[in-house]
Design an enzyme around this catalytic site. Structure first.
Site, PDB file in Angstrom:
ATOM      1  N   GLY A 100      69.096  13.853  84.309  1.00 17.22           N
ATOM      2  CA  GLY A 100      70.107  12.805  84.411  1.00 17.22           C
ATOM      3  C   GLY A 100      69.754  11.550  83.642  1.00 17.22           C
ATOM      4  N   ARG A 103      67.715   5.912  82.693  1.00 15.20           N
ATOM      5  CA  ARG A 103      67.788   4.483  82.355  1.00 15.20           C
ATOM      6  C   ARG A 103      68.918   4.188  81.386  1.00 15.20           C
ATOM      7  NH1 ARG A 103      62.771   3.372  78.275  1.00 15.20           N
ATOM      8  NH2 ARG A 103      62.817   5.377  77.205  1.00 15.20           N
ATOM      9  N   LYS A 123      70.994   1.201  77.337  1.00 18.56           N
ATOM     10  CA  LYS A 123      69.718   1.871  77.580  1.00 18.56           C
ATOM     11  C   LYS A 123      68.683   0.816  77.935  1.00 18.56           C
ATOM     12  CE  LYS A 123      66.407   5.135  75.594  1.00 18.56           C
ATOM     13  NZ  LYS A 123      66.102   6.003  74.434  1.00 18.56           N
ATOM     14  N   ASP A 135      61.566   2.484  86.577  1.00 16.13           N
ATOM     15  CA  ASP A 135      62.247   1.193  86.675  1.00 16.13           C
ATOM     16  C   ASP A 135      63.537   1.125  85.872  1.00 16.13           C
ATOM     17  OD1 ASP A 135      61.358   0.962  84.043  1.00 16.13           O
ATOM     18  OD2 ASP A 135      59.857  -0.578  84.480  1.00 16.13           O
ATOM     19  N   ARG A 193      74.188   1.636  73.043  1.00 15.95           N
ATOM     20  CA  ARG A 193      74.466   2.793  72.193  1.00 15.95           C
ATOM     21  C   ARG A 193      75.966   3.083  72.230  1.00 15.95           C
ATOM     22  NH1 ARG A 193      69.760   7.044  73.946  1.00 15.95           N
ATOM     23  NH2 ARG A 193      70.965   7.237  75.872  1.00 15.95           N
ATOM     24  N   ARG A 200      75.588  16.272  76.761  1.00 18.87           N
ATOM     25  CA  ARG A 200      74.440  16.996  76.215  1.00 18.87           C
ATOM     26  C   ARG A 200      74.481  18.460  76.638  1.00 18.87           C
ATOM     27  NH1 ARG A 200      70.358  12.652  76.282  1.00 18.87           N
ATOM     28  NH2 ARG A 200      71.479  10.720  76.676  1.00 18.87           N
ATOM     29  N   ASP A 270      68.066  18.468  76.770  1.00 16.45           N
ATOM     30  CA  ASP A 270      68.756  17.286  77.293  1.00 16.45           C
ATOM     31  C   ASP A 270      68.887  16.201  76.235  1.00 16.45           C
ATOM     32  OD1 ASP A 270      65.822  17.398  78.025  1.00 16.45           O
ATOM     33  OD2 ASP A 270      66.174  15.259  78.326  1.00 16.45           O
ATOM     34  N   ASN A 271      68.286  16.410  75.066  1.00 16.04           N
ATOM     35  CA  ASN A 271      68.428  15.482  73.944  1.00 16.04           C
ATOM     36  C   ASN A 271      69.281  16.069  72.823  1.00 16.04           C
ATOM     37  OD1 ASN A 271      66.764  13.644  75.241  1.00 16.04           O
ATOM     38  ND2 ASN A 271      64.916  14.339  74.201  1.00 16.04           N
ATOM     39  N   ASP A 280      69.196  10.019  71.222  1.00 14.61           N
ATOM     40  CA  ASP A 280      67.915   9.727  71.874  1.00 14.61           C
ATOM     41  C   ASP A 280      66.789   9.555  70.863  1.00 14.61           C
ATOM     42  OD1 ASP A 280      68.834   9.545  74.464  1.00 14.61           O
ATOM     43  OD2 ASP A 280      68.604  11.675  74.856  1.00 14.61           O
TER      44      ASP A 280
END
Length: 518
Positions: A100, A103, A123, A135, A193, A200, A270-271, A280
């Site tokens: 998921g 960030r 991002k 974080d 972005r 994806r 996932d990229n 990414d």
């Protein structure tokens, strides 16, 4: 106040969690509502004037305090409905389960002045339900790299996500850059972005892995309707056409990477963009001295799974994982294999097209593939710069080919001397081929200038801009952005940006190898 129009179709048409803020170990939905976490003192470092124009944002709006507040995560324009998307993925060849947007927070889907759809995604704007204890922040160095590379790739003609803005947060972020137990405080930043879609491969892999075929079908139907409106048909035939399109677009993207010498560095599923966009920008790099086994990613230094020369094969493997994910929607698996064959055929066609363009030929014959392979072997063995070698061939005389034309491409004088006879032999072969070709000298040079960039975002150039910015001077970022807007042109007074990697940068952190820490 800026009047952007948002329709936010993903959030409106796919199932999600409306309540904000909760972190979940397992999410069985397409998205979760989440608000960016405010920062101390957002300030604009750089922006893409072209992207702002497409969105209908004028210069005064971009320069306003309100712009920095919105794209620093402290405020929203009317119509924005932030969310984070749920997906899984294969990382370094292994299924990683739910991942998921850890960030990344999408603010909304804006309709540009050209009628196009532009999803705006921050991002580094704080934690999401998918942050897994992190974080959700990003540091200035990685944000500069993503901002500059997004725009650089666009102007190189490589399919890519874009970047609207780079905003400093006024907050510090603690990161262990090389995972060696020595974390440091670094300045924080947020990139906005921009892409028609950030969907994806992993968006389809996760529900499939869970056996949730209903959500899988929703994802596929939504993606086709919103992002592939040109496709028509019903049931499996439509799905087959869509998968073939994804394979074709992915092949085109990777072929461009190989043309310009770009190494993504972390080609996990996932990229991988469903639209065939480069997405990414983490531990990426450009090939300096030609080495098909080079990877810029320290995490991949041992296995080199994502090295430059294997990127086409990795893309094919990733498409195979996507095929597995959507297989429950097909009674017959043959259309999926046909889609994978489309990737192979498209990539080979692009490779022949690019070979002809890079060498300045009207067409690519089979022997021309051997010719360019011989050049690559020479570049590898003699430690020649890929970008400078191909650019140096543009003004080569087909009658009297002079090796001195490529003098600046060598990193090692001893290897230059040792390879002199091999280089002369190759140049004679190349010159003979040019004399057989149908293109005039002017046509040849024009074709080559559009295929072989003069300027690429070498890691050391980005690192120099980062060093300046971390001292409070953003001018290096802004100048690099301007140079990379015209990568194929000879720009007066900017020869330094086209120079090969200096020796001091050969092994310096950030200039040769990078980590995923950002």
């Amino acid at each position: 106040m800026t009047q952007l129009h948002f329709d936010n179709r993903l959030r409106q048409q796919l199932p999600g969690y409306q309540e904000e803020g909760a972190r979940r170990r397992e999410v069985r939905a397409a998205w979760s509502a989440v608000m960016p976490t405010p920062v101390a003192a957002p300030y604009l470092i750089a922006h893409s004037a072209e992207m702002a124009h497409v969105l209908g944002l004028d210069a005064s709006e971009v320069a306003s305090a309100a712009f920095a507040q919105v794209f620093g995560g402290n405020a929203l324009y009317p119509g924005m409905q932030p969310w984070a998307v749920n997906y899984g993925g294969h990382q370094f060849g292994h299924w990683a389960g739910q991942l998921g947007d850890g960030r990344a927070i999408s603010l909304g889907e804006a309709i540009g002045i050209d009628g196009g759809r532009y999803e705006l995604q921050l991002k580094g704007a704080g934690p999401t339900p998918y942050s897994r204890g992190a974080d959700g922040r990003a540091v200035l160095r990685s944000s500069i790299r993503e901002f500059l590379c997004s725009e650089s790739m666009h102007h190189l003609g490589v399919p890519t996500t874009r970047a609207l803005s780079l905003v400093g947060t006024g907050d510090a972020v603690v990161r262990d850059m090389f995972y060696d137990g020595r974390p440091q405080r670094e300045p924080g930043a947020i990139v906005c972005r921009v892409a028609p879609s950030f969907i994806r491969f992993g968006n389809f892999e996760l529900p499939s892995a869970r056996g949730d075929n209903a959500l899988l079908r929703q994802w596929v139907d939504f993606t086709i309707a919103r992002d592939f409106p040109e496709l028509v048909g019903t049931a499996e035939a439509l799905y087959a056409d869509w998968f073939a399109q994804v394979c074709q677009r992915t092949a085109v993207m990777v072929a461009h990477w190989m043309r310009v010498g770009f190494v993504h560095g972390v080609m996990n599923t996932d990229n991988m963009s469903i639209l065939g966009l480069t997405i990414d920008y983490g531990p990426y790099g450009w090939v300096d001295d030609y080495d098909p086994d080079w990877t810029p990613n320290t995490t991949d230094a041992q296995g080199r799974r994502y090295r430059f020369g294997t990127q086409p094969q990795v893309a094919y493997w990733n498409l195979g994982r996507l095929a597995q994910a959507v297989a429950p929607l097909f009674a017959d698996q043959a259309p999926l294999q046909q889609g994978l064959n489309r990737f192979r055929d498209t990539y080979l066609a692009c490779d022949r097209r690019d070979t002809a363009a890079k060498l300045g030929l009207a067409e690519c014959r089979d022997e021309d593939l051997e010719l360019i392979d011989a050049l690559r072997a020479l570049m590898r063995d003699a430690e020649m710069d890929m970008t400078l070698t191909f650019r140096g061939l543009i003004d080569l005389s087909p009658v009297h080919p002079d090796p001195a034309q490529l003098h600046d491409a060598f990193y090692d004088d001893h290897k230059r001397v040792a390879s002199a006879s091999q280089l002369q032999e190759w140049l004679q072969r190349y010159a003979a081929r040019l004399q057989q070709d149908a293109l005039s000298p002017d046509e040849r040079r024009a074709l080559m200038r559009l295929a072989n960039p003069r300027y690429v975002l070498r890691n050391y150039l980005a690192q120099q801009a980062i060093d300046q910015a971390e001292q409070g001077d953003p001018s290096g970022v802004q100048e690099l952005l301007e140079v990379m807007r015209r990568p194929y042109d000879d720009q007066s007074g900017r020869a330094a940006f086209a120079a090969r990697r200096p020796e001091w940068a050969r092994d310096r952190a950030g200039c040769s190898m990078l980590s995923c820490s950002s």
